[in-house]
Design a protein around this motif. Structure first.
Motif, PDB file in Angstrom:
ATOM      1  N   PRO A 282       0.800  -1.237   0.000  1.00 17.90           N
ATOM      2  CA  PRO A 282       0.000   0.000   0.000  1.00 17.90           C
ATOM      3  C   PRO A 282       0.829   1.282   0.000  1.00 17.90           C
ATOM      4  CG  PRO A 282      -0.973  -1.607   1.485  1.00 17.90           C
ATOM      5  CD  PRO A 282       0.361  -2.156   1.072  1.00 17.90           C
ATOM      6  N   PRO A 283       1.852   1.428   0.872  1.00 16.50           N
ATOM      7  CA  PRO A 283       2.653   2.667   0.818  1.00 16.50           C
ATOM      8  C   PRO A 283       3.371   2.853  -0.515  1.00 16.50           C
ATOM      9  CG  PRO A 283       3.022   1.520   2.893  1.00 16.50           C
ATOM     10  CD  PRO A 283       2.257   0.582   2.009  1.00 16.50           C
ATOM     11  N   LEU A 284       3.753   1.733  -1.146  1.00 17.87           N
ATOM     12  CA  LEU A 284       4.438   1.817  -2.441  1.00 17.87           C
ATOM     13  C   LEU A 284       3.480   2.214  -3.553  1.00 17.87           C
ATOM     14  CD1 LEU A 284       6.939   1.253  -4.270  1.00 17.87           C
ATOM     15  CD2 LEU A 284       6.136  -1.126  -4.405  1.00 17.87           C
ATOM     16  N   MET A 285       2.262   1.661  -3.525  1.00 13.31           N
ATOM     17  CA  MET A 285       1.322   1.854  -4.626  1.00 13.31           C
ATOM     18  C   MET A 285       0.502   3.130  -4.512  1.00 13.31           C
ATOM     19  SD  MET A 285       1.975  -0.568  -6.628  1.00 13.31           S
ATOM     20  CE  MET A 285       0.641  -0.210  -7.775  1.00 13.31           C
ATOM     21  N   ASN A 286       0.281   3.625  -3.294  1.00 15.09           N
ATOM     22  CA  ASN A 286      -0.591   4.795  -3.116  1.00 15.09           C
ATOM     23  C   ASN A 286      -0.198   5.999  -3.970  1.00 15.09           C
ATOM     24  OD1 ASN A 286      -2.155   3.348  -1.373  1.00 15.09           O
ATOM     25  ND2 ASN A 286      -1.444   4.346   0.494  1.00 15.09           N
ATOM     26  N   PRO A 287       1.108   6.388  -4.019  1.00 16.44           N
ATOM     27  CA  PRO A 287       1.461   7.535  -4.865  1.00 16.44           C
ATOM     28  C   PRO A 287       1.123   7.310  -6.336  1.00 16.44           C
ATOM     29  CG  PRO A 287       3.234   7.024  -3.347  1.00 16.44           C
ATOM     30  CD  PRO A 287       2.266   5.892  -3.258  1.00 16.44           C
ATOM     31  N   PHE A 288       1.350   6.090  -6.834  1.00 16.17           N
ATOM     32  CA  PHE A 288       1.056   5.792  -8.234  1.00 16.17           C
ATOM     33  C   PHE A 288      -0.450   5.787  -8.495  1.00 16.17           C
ATOM     34  CE2 PHE A 288       5.193   3.794  -7.417  1.00 16.17           C
ATOM     35  CZ  PHE A 288       5.944   4.373  -8.427  1.00 16.17           C
ATOM     36  N   ILE A 289      -1.215   5.241  -7.551  1.00 13.05           N
ATOM     37  CA  ILE A 289      -2.672   5.193  -7.707  1.00 13.05           C
ATOM     38  C   ILE A 289      -3.247   6.598  -7.805  1.00 13.05           C
ATOM     39  CG2 ILE A 289      -4.840   4.583  -6.555  1.00 13.05           C
ATOM     40  CD1 ILE A 289      -3.341   2.159  -5.366  1.00 13.05           C
ATOM     41  N   TYR A 290      -2.820   7.470  -6.885  1.00 11.14           N
ATOM     42  CA  TYR A 290      -3.375   8.823  -6.875  1.00 11.14           C
ATOM     43  C   TYR A 290      -2.795   9.687  -7.993  1.00 11.14           C
ATOM     44  CZ  TYR A 290      -5.951   8.158  -2.557  1.00 11.14           C
ATOM     45  OH  TYR A 290      -6.850   7.720  -1.623  1.00 11.14           O
ATOM     46  N   THR A 291      -1.570   9.399  -8.419  1.00 10.96           N
ATOM     47  CA  THR A 291      -0.976  10.182  -9.512  1.00 10.96           C
ATOM     48  C   THR A 291      -1.598   9.811 -10.852  1.00 10.96           C
ATOM     49  OG1 THR A 291       1.125  10.355  -8.332  1.00 10.96           O
ATOM     50  CG2 THR A 291       1.168  10.781 -10.692  1.00 10.96           C
ATOM     51  N   LEU A 292      -1.747   8.519 -11.095  1.00 12.92           N
ATOM     52  CA  LEU A 292      -2.242   8.060 -12.392  1.00 12.92           C
ATOM     53  C   LEU A 292      -3.738   8.247 -12.556  1.00 12.92           C
ATOM     54  CD1 LEU A 292      -0.173   4.753 -12.740  1.00 12.92           C
ATOM     55  CD2 LEU A 292       0.275   6.959 -13.830  1.00 12.92           C
ATOM     56  N   ARG A 293      -4.481   8.305 -11.455  1.00  8.85           N
ATOM     57  CA  ARG A 293      -5.932   8.360 -11.534  1.00  8.85           C
ATOM     58  C   ARG A 293      -6.524   9.696 -11.090  1.00  8.85           C
ATOM     59  NH1 ARG A 293      -8.154   3.416 -12.370  1.00  8.85           N
ATOM     60  NH2 ARG A 293     -10.171   4.207 -11.676  1.00  8.85           N
ATOM     61  N   ASN A 294      -5.688  10.679 -10.863  1.00  7.32           N
ATOM     62  CA  ASN A 294      -6.180  11.956 -10.377  1.00  7.32           C
ATOM     63  C   ASN A 294      -5.681  13.078 -11.280  1.00  7.32           C
ATOM     64  OD1 ASN A 294      -6.142  14.512  -8.740  1.00  7.32           O
ATOM     65  ND2 ASN A 294      -7.076  13.167  -7.211  1.00  7.32           N
ATOM     66  N   LYS A 295      -6.585  13.727 -11.976  1.00  3.91           N
ATOM     67  CA  LYS A 295      -6.185  14.748 -12.944  1.00  3.91           C
ATOM     68  C   LYS A 295      -5.568  15.970 -12.275  1.00  3.91           C
ATOM     69  CE  LYS A 295     -10.741  16.976 -13.210  1.00  3.91           C
ATOM     70  NZ  LYS A 295     -11.846  17.384 -14.116  1.00  3.91           N
ATOM     71  N   ASP A 296      -5.999  16.305 -11.059  1.00  2.00           N
ATOM     72  CA  ASP A 296      -5.418  17.461 -10.358  1.00  2.00           C
ATOM     73  C   ASP A 296      -3.961  17.209  -9.988  1.00  2.00           C
ATOM     74  OD1 ASP A 296      -7.803  18.881 -10.504  1.00  2.00           O
ATOM     75  OD2 ASP A 296      -8.550  18.047  -8.626  1.00  2.00           O
ATOM     76  N   ILE A 297      -3.683  16.003  -9.481  1.00  2.00           N
ATOM     77  CA  ILE A 297      -2.309  15.646  -9.129  1.00  2.00           C
ATOM     78  C   ILE A 297      -1.445  15.593 -10.386  1.00  2.00           C
ATOM     79  CG2 ILE A 297      -0.822  13.835  -8.205  1.00  2.00           C
ATOM     80  CD1 ILE A 297      -2.235  15.234  -6.019  1.00  2.00           C
ATOM     81  N   LYS A 298      -1.988  15.005 -11.467  1.00  2.00           N
ATOM     82  CA  LYS A 298      -1.229  14.942 -12.724  1.00  2.00           C
ATOM     83  C   LYS A 298      -0.960  16.344 -13.261  1.00  2.00           C
ATOM     84  CE  LYS A 298      -4.005  11.988 -14.817  1.00  2.00           C
ATOM     85  NZ  LYS A 298      -4.535  11.066 -15.870  1.00  2.00           N
ATOM     86  N   GLY A 299      -1.938  17.224 -13.125  1.00  2.00           N
ATOM     87  CA  GLY A 299      -1.749  18.607 -13.564  1.00  2.00           C
ATOM     88  C   GLY A 299      -0.678  19.316 -12.774  1.00  2.00           C
ATOM     89  N   ALA A 300      -0.694  19.116 -11.456  1.00  2.00           N
ATOM     90  CA  ALA A 300       0.328  19.728 -10.599  1.00  2.00           C
ATOM     91  C   ALA A 300       1.713  19.162 -10.904  1.00  2.00           C
ATOM     92  CB  ALA A 300      -0.034  19.491  -9.126  1.00  2.00           C
ATOM     93  N   LEU A 301       1.772  17.864 -11.212  1.00  3.48           N
ATOM     94  CA  LEU A 301       3.041  17.236 -11.540  1.00  3.48           C
ATOM     95  C   LEU A 301       3.607  17.786 -12.855  1.00  3.48           C
ATOM     96  CD1 LEU A 301       5.187  15.131 -10.857  1.00  3.48           C
ATOM     97  CD2 LEU A 301       3.780  13.415 -12.028  1.00  3.48           C
ATOM     98  N   ARG A 302       2.727  17.936 -13.877  1.00  2.00           N
ATOM     99  CA  ARG A 302       3.176  18.490 -15.147  1.00  2.00           C
ATOM    100  C   ARG A 302       3.672  19.927 -14.971  1.00  2.00           C
ATOM    101  NH1 ARG A 302      -1.279  15.496 -17.367  1.00  2.00           N
ATOM    102  NH2 ARG A 302      -2.643  17.319 -17.039  1.00  2.00           N
TER     103      ARG A 302
END
Length: 307
Positions: A282-302
């Protein structure tokens, strides 16, 4: 420790993965890689949320707290595991064992309460959107988080102190890779009747609070989604909480496999694998789950990468 509870055990031996021989070197590389990835991934999530003004909402505040807990729960277990994989002697001092037990269970239980708060946040956002700012403010989040910390710390302190005051007069080998409460119980020659009964009742209450909140919240969410007029609206609304559902499934699925049984039950070898699923995945996958499935997080990352 009172005089009637003097023990000849001053340290424990964490058997861990000793039976794997040379394969422990491969496990060391694997766990080191996953630990570094876990810490880095969650730090990225924390940095994005803290630095982006558009992510200053209760939902992302809770997600930031989840990333902090993921780093903490991994750091409580994995560094010590890595040391044990390199050393032939895998000992841990008596006091350090129960300190690790306290922190692990405090953080683990806090993650359950935090997921319940995140489920409540999604319930308010989907079922009561007009009242969101009133029902889900930063002040309320801090208040609920503080109350949850008090509950889980008292719960974990009870077990860490009580277990440390048991008599350990036989083997000091813990057949696990960290000081988990079930295999530690097996080393005691004290009467475990009372503590077993307290564990079933008290732990059941602690677990039922967040799980009930999650179940009730998603019951209302599903009902609201089913009443929406179009498939597009249903799909769009469901996507806003799909990441949280995946995280809840990962955490609770592995945790139930480990803890839904009496504390005196004999641990089986597969417990190590299930515990890894609970501690590492879970700690390993949580960042990927929220990054890949969340447009706001992806936008902030870009935006961060473009700077």
């Amino acid at each position: 420790m009172d005089k009637g509870n003097q023990s000849t055990v001053t340290e424990f031996i964490l058997v861990g993965f000793s039976d794997l021989g040379e394969d422990q070197k491969f496990l060391f590389v694997l766990f080191l890689f996953t630990y570094i990835t876990t810490v880095f991934g969650n730090i990225v999530i924390i940095g994005l949320i803290v630095s982006d003004y558009h992510l200053q909402t209760p939902m992302y505040f809770l997600l930031c707290c989840l990333s902090v807990l993921d780093i903490c729960v991994s750091s409580t277990i994995i560094p010590n595991l890595l040391v044990g994989l390199l050393n032939e002697t895998k000992t841990i001092p008596f006091a350090s064992c129960f300190t690790q037990m306290f922190f692990f269970h405090s953080i683990g239980n806090m993650e359950s309460f935090l997921l319940a708060l995140m489920a409540y946040d999604r319930y308010v956002a989907i079922c009561r959107p007009l009242h969101y700012t009133l029902m889900m403010s930063r002040k309320l989040c801090l208040l609920l988080m503080s109350g949850s910390w008090v509950i889980v710390c008292l719960h974990s302190l009870l077990y860490a102190v009580w277990t440390s005051r048991l008599t350990y007069c036989g083997s000091n080998k813990i057949y696990h890779f960290f000081c988990e409460i079930v295999p530690v119980f097996k080393l005691s020659c004290s009467d475990l009747t009372i503590i077993t009964l307290v564990d079933i009742v008290e732990a059941g209450i602690i677990l039922s609070i967040p799980s009930t909140c999650i179940a009730v919240s998603y019951g209302h969410i599903i009902t609201t989604i089913m009443k929406m007029p179009t498939a597009v609206a249903k799909r769009k609304t469901f996507s806003t909480c799909s990441s949280h559902i995946i995280v809840v499934t990962l955490l609770y699925g592995s945790a139930l496999a480990v803890y839904v049984r009496p504390p005196t039950a004999m641990p089986v070898p597969s417990d190590r694998i299930v515990s890894i699923m609970y501690i590492v995945v879970p700690p390993l996958m949580n960042p990927f789950i929220y990054t890949l499935r969340n447009k706001d997080i992806k936008g902030a990352l870009r935006k961060a990468l473009a700077m």
